[in-house]
Design a protein around this motif. Sequence first.
Motif, PDB file in Angstrom:
ATOM      1  N   ASP A 142       3.914  44.462  52.750  1.00  0.00           N
ATOM      2  CA  ASP A 142       5.342  45.218  52.789  1.00  0.00           C
ATOM      3  C   ASP A 142       6.313  44.836  51.995  1.00  0.00           C
ATOM      4  N   ARG A 187       7.885  46.264  48.621  1.00  0.00           N
ATOM      5  CA  ARG A 187       9.178  46.682  48.442  1.00  0.00           C
ATOM      6  C   ARG A 187       9.873  46.121  47.449  1.00  0.00           C
ATOM      7  N   PRO A 227      11.004  52.995  54.426  1.00  0.00           N
ATOM      8  CA  PRO A 227      10.121  52.233  53.634  1.00  0.00           C
ATOM      9  C   PRO A 227      10.495  52.149  52.221  1.00  0.00           C
TER      10      PRO A 227
END
Length: 511
Positions: free
Chosen positions: A308, A312, A448
Motif C-alpha cells: 500500500d 501510494r 487511499p
Amino acid sequence: MSTGEQPVTGPAPARRSMSLATRIATGAALLVPLLVLGTGALLLGLVTHDLRSQQDTRLRDRAAAVLPATRALLSATRQDRPRVEQNQRRNLLDDALDVGIRVADANGDRITEGGPVPGPAAVLPQPAPTSPGVLVTVRAQGRAWRVLARPVTGADPGTLWVTAPVSATNPQVDAVRGRILWAAVLAAPTSGLLAYALARRATAPLSRLGRRAAALDPRAGAGGFTHRRSGIREVDELALALESALARYDHQVARTGQALETARSFSAAASHELRTPLMSLQTNLDVLDAHPDLPAADRADILSDLRDDHRRLLDLLTALRTLARGDLVEEEAFAVIDPAEPAAAAVAELRRRRPEVTVDTTGPGLTGADVGGLRVHGWEAGLRIVCDNLLANAAVHGHRPGEPARIALGLRREAGQAVLTVDDDGPGIPAQDRAAVFDRFHRGRNSPGSGLGLTLVAQQVALHRGTVTVTESPGGTGCRVEVRLPLVGQDAPTLPLPARRDWIRATGAGR
C-alpha cells in the motif's frame, strides 16, 4: 628577460563602420554623375543626328536652288558660248552660298567647281539618272565630307555635287559635350551633399531608435521600451519587431522562472508528502529485519502495508508530475478537439482496469446526436486527465458499502458550452466540504489516494477557461461533478491560457 610568457592583449578594436547617410551620399555622388554622363551621351547622339539632318536639308535646299543655273551652265558649255558660260558659272557659285559645288557633264568631265569641296582624290558618288539624289559621307585627306549627288536631266545631262565638311557641325557638338562634362563634374559634390542631408534627416528616427535600444535596461524588458510613431514605415516596423522580441524575451524569462519555481515546489511537496510513507516503509522493513521468525499472518499484514505504501508513493509521484506538467504546458499544445474522444478513451481504460465498476454512457451526448459538432479549444492530454480522474474518484468514493460503484457519464451542449457530468451513487459530499475537495493533498477519511486527483481536474478545467462544481446527483443520492468548457468555432480557437499557473505551489481551486 623571460620568453616563457605571452603578452596579454585585449580585444581587437572594432573597425568603425560607415554610417547609412554616408553610404547613401557616396552612392549618390557616384551614381548621379554616371547618370548625367549617360543622359549626356544620349543627348549628344540626338544633337549630332539633328545637326546632320539640318546639314542634309541645307544641302538639298542648295541643290534645288542651283539646279536651274547648273542646267544653263551645261547648255552654254555644250553650245560653246564662253560668255554665257562664264555668267552662269558666276550665278551658280553665288547661289551656292556656304556649300561646295562641283558640276560634270554626261561624259564625267568637270565643268566647274567652287567652295569647300573634297580633293581630287576623293571618290564622289554617282547617282542613277532617275535618282532624286544620293547623300553619303566621303572621307578624304583626313577629313569627312557630307556629299549630295544629284543627276541633272534634260537636253544637256550631267551631275551636280553639293558638299559641306562634316566638321561644320563640330563646334555645336563640342559645346554640348563640354556642358555635359561640366554638369557631371558639378553633379558629384552637389548630389553627394544633398543626398547626405536628406539621408541624415531620413535616418534620424532610426538613430534615435538605436540610442533608445542601446540605453534600455535589460531588467525593464518590454515595459522600458516606448516608441512613438515616426511616420517612416521601416523604422516603425523595426520598433514593432523590437517590442515583439522584448515581449517574447519577457515571456520566456517569466516561463523560465515559473519552471524553476515549479521544480522547487515539486521537490518541496514531494519531500514533505513522501516523508510519512517512507517512514512507514522503513518501520515495516525494520520489523521484518528484526523479527525473521515473525508469524505468517503478521508478516502478511506487514507486506500488505508495504504494498500500500509503495502504491501510494507511485500515485503521489505520478500526480505531482502531472500537476507540474499542467503548470508548464504551452499554448502550442492546444487545438480544436472533440471532448467526446478523451471521455470515451477514459471510460474504456476504467472498464479495463476495474471491470467490476458499471459505467453508463447511454445518456445524451456520448451516443446521441447531441455530441456532433462539439468543439473546444483544448489540450487532449489535459482533457484525458480530467476524465480519468473524475471516473477514478467516482469509482473509489462513489459507491455504497459492499457494492461496486455505478457511474453515469454524460456530455451535452448547453448555452455555448460543452457540459461533462459524472454521477455516482455514493454517500455524496456535504455542501460545506465541496470547495475543499479541490485543494492540494486534500484527502477524506480512510482515502487511499494522493489527494491530488480532483486538484488535477480543477487545474485542467482552469487551463481550458472552464468551471468545475460539485453538487448532488439528480437521483437524490450520490454526487455529481459537472465540468463546463466554452465551445469555439472550427476556425476560431482564440481562448488564451491563464497568464500565471501555480497549482503545484498554491492550494485551493479558486484562483
